[in-house]
Design a protein around this motif. Structure first.
Motif, short mmCIF file in Angstrom:
data_model
loop_
_atom_site.label_atom_id
_atom_site.label_comp_id
_atom_site.label_asym_id
_atom_site.label_seq_id
_atom_site.Cartn_x
_atom_site.Cartn_y
_atom_site.Cartn_z
N ASP A 194 43.69 43.56 39.78
CA ASP A 194 42.77 44.38 38.88
C ASP A 194 43.59 44.03 37.32
OD1 ASP A 194 40.88 45.00 40.47
OD2 ASP A 194 41.79 47.15 40.97
N GLY A 195 44.94 44.37 37.41
CA GLY A 195 45.44 44.29 36.02
C GLY A 195 45.52 42.93 35.42
N LEU A 196 45.61 42.04 36.18
CA LEU A 196 45.31 40.73 35.84
C LEU A 196 44.19 40.32 35.19
CD1 LEU A 196 47.95 38.73 38.36
CD2 LEU A 196 48.42 39.27 35.89
N ARG A 197 43.17 40.60 35.96
CA ARG A 197 41.86 40.19 35.78
C ARG A 197 41.49 40.89 34.47
NH1 ARG A 197 39.05 42.46 39.88
NH2 ARG A 197 38.68 44.27 38.78
N GLY A 198 42.11 42.14 34.23
CA GLY A 198 41.43 42.92 33.05
C GLY A 198 42.03 42.21 31.62
N MET A 199 43.56 41.84 31.97
CA MET A 199 44.21 41.05 30.88
C MET A 199 43.72 39.85 30.57
SD MET A 199 48.15 39.81 31.18
CE MET A 199 48.62 41.39 31.81
N PHE A 200 43.25 39.13 31.37
CA PHE A 200 42.79 37.70 31.01
C PHE A 200 41.04 38.07 30.59
CE2 PHE A 200 46.22 36.21 33.36
CZ PHE A 200 46.75 35.09 32.66
N ALA A 201 40.25 38.98 31.25
CA ALA A 201 39.12 39.19 30.79
C ALA A 201 38.84 39.50 29.22
CB ALA A 201 38.38 40.08 31.42
N GLY A 202 39.84 40.09 28.90
CA GLY A 202 39.90 40.49 27.40
C GLY A 202 40.34 39.39 26.42
N ASP A 203 40.43 38.05 27.05
CA ASP A 203 40.74 37.07 26.07
C ASP A 203 39.84 36.05 26.26
OD1 ASP A 203 42.16 34.47 25.19
OD2 ASP A 203 43.75 35.81 24.77
N GLY A 204 39.07 35.32 25.08
CA GLY A 204 38.04 34.61 25.11
C GLY A 204 38.70 33.09 25.42
N ARG A 205 39.82 32.89 25.82
CA ARG A 205 40.39 31.57 26.17
C ARG A 205 40.21 31.48 27.61
NH1 ARG A 205 45.99 31.76 23.44
NH2 ARG A 205 45.66 33.99 24.34
N PHE A 206 40.04 32.52 28.45
CA PHE A 206 40.18 32.75 29.78
C PHE A 206 38.80 33.25 30.59
CE2 PHE A 206 44.41 33.21 28.06
CZ PHE A 206 45.06 31.99 28.37
N ALA A 207 38.57 32.74 31.74
CA ALA A 207 37.52 33.26 32.66
C ALA A 207 38.06 33.45 33.92
CB ALA A 207 36.48 32.44 32.67
N VAL A 208 38.03 34.67 34.58
CA VAL A 208 38.46 34.85 36.08
C VAL A 208 37.38 34.60 36.91
CG1 VAL A 208 39.38 36.55 37.47
CG2 VAL A 208 40.03 36.88 35.20
N LEU A 209 37.37 33.41 37.51
CA LEU A 209 36.34 32.96 38.45
C LEU A 209 36.42 33.52 39.74
CD1 LEU A 209 36.75 29.06 37.53
CD2 LEU A 209 35.21 30.83 36.55
N GLY A 210 37.33 34.08 40.28
CA GLY A 210 37.63 34.60 41.58
C GLY A 210 38.79 35.43 41.86
N GLU A 211 38.94 36.07 42.98
CA GLU A 211 40.25 36.48 43.43
C GLU A 211 40.32 36.25 44.85
OE1 GLU A 211 40.29 40.79 42.38
OE2 GLU A 211 39.28 40.29 40.76
N ALA A 212 41.62 36.38 45.33
CA ALA A 212 42.00 36.05 46.81
C ALA A 212 43.11 37.14 47.27
CB ALA A 212 42.00 35.03 47.39
N ALA A 213 43.25 37.81 48.39
CA ALA A 213 44.23 38.48 48.78
C ALA A 213 45.34 37.84 49.55
CB ALA A 213 43.61 39.58 49.54
N ASP A 214 45.11 36.56 49.89
CA ASP A 214 46.15 35.64 50.74
C ASP A 214 45.77 34.45 50.57
OD1 ASP A 214 44.26 35.21 52.65
OD2 ASP A 214 45.22 36.31 54.29
N GLY A 215 46.78 33.41 51.08
CA GLY A 215 46.52 32.12 50.90
C GLY A 215 45.46 31.58 51.58
N ALA A 216 45.07 31.96 52.54
CA ALA A 216 43.64 31.19 53.46
C ALA A 216 42.51 31.65 52.55
CB ALA A 216 43.80 31.90 54.77
N GLU A 217 42.60 33.07 52.02
CA GLU A 217 41.06 33.22 51.43
C GLU A 217 41.04 32.62 50.00
OE1 GLU A 217 39.06 37.22 49.39
OE2 GLU A 217 40.83 37.39 50.38
#
Length: 212
Positions: A15-38
């Motif tokens: 959540d913290g990382l998504r919020g951080m990057f979402a607030g900067d126009g250079r980046f777009a958070v396309l997805g998240e995963a909770a482990d390597g397989a996901e």
């Protein structure tokens, strides 16, 4: 705009990382995963430019995921973001194909710069990690490895198990383990992957070919 995939087993961190990057126009958070397989499943779906990868996660760990992303031909660069800076974490991650390695206390602007650099294919290492890797490269083995220790490490590097190495060298599996333990001590490492990585870095096993 740089497309990101965030991989971490802690929802608060994601959540913290998504919020951080979402607030900067250079980046777009396309997805998240909770482990390597996901992470592999989501990466196939969203095709990120950069993957922010934690290392120690339940299920499939980060190093395994990094190796799978590389072996399966994903174009994404992987930037490790973890709290761990020990040799047993750093060396396997770099060897598996990570473009960079940062610690979670990295300031926001440095993290932004690191993601942009990773996207360009540049290696990004936190100062602590860079120091460790340089130390690893510079420090000679405390004692030179014996021919048999090098033979064992060479077989391990090609993917042999202890049992398979024992069969090829006509020695017992217990003897293989003993040779490995001696090699670990001389190389200053704690596991097989780190021993192989350190031996390659020091030119003890020749140069790495292929996509390694």
């Amino acid at each position: 705009m740089i497309g990101l995939l965030i991989v971490d087993d802690h929802p608060v961190v994601r959540d913290g990382l998504r919020g951080m990057f979402a607030g900067d126009g250079r980046f777009a958070v396309l997805g998240e995963a909770a482990d390597g397989a996901e992470a592999l499943v989501v990466a196939r779906a969203v095709d990120p430019d950069v993957v922010l990868m934690d290392l120690r996660m339940p299920g499939t760990d980060g190093v395994t995921a990094i190796r799978a992303l590389r072996d399966q031909g994903f174009r994404a660069r992987v930037l490790v973001l973890t709290t761990y800076d020990g040799d047993s974490d750093v060396l396997p991650a770099i060897k598996a194909g990570a473009t960079g390695y940062l610690l979670k206390d990295t300031p926001r602007e440095e993290l932004f710069r690191a993601v942009s650099a990773a996207h360009r294919g540049e290696s990004v290492l936190s100062p602590v990690v860079a120091g460790r890797l340089l130390g690893e490269l510079r420090s000679p083995a405390q004692d030179s490895l014996s021919q048999r220790e090098l033979e064992v490490l060479g077989l391990i590097a090609r993917g042999c198990s202890n049992k398979e190495a024992a069969g090829q060298l006509f020695i017992s599996e217990a003897t293989v383990k003993t040779h490995l333990l001696h090699a670990y001590a001389k190389l200053g490492v704690r596991d097989r992957a780190a021993a192989v990585a350190a031996a390659f870095e020091r030119g003890l096993l020749g140069s790495r070919g292929g996509h390694g």
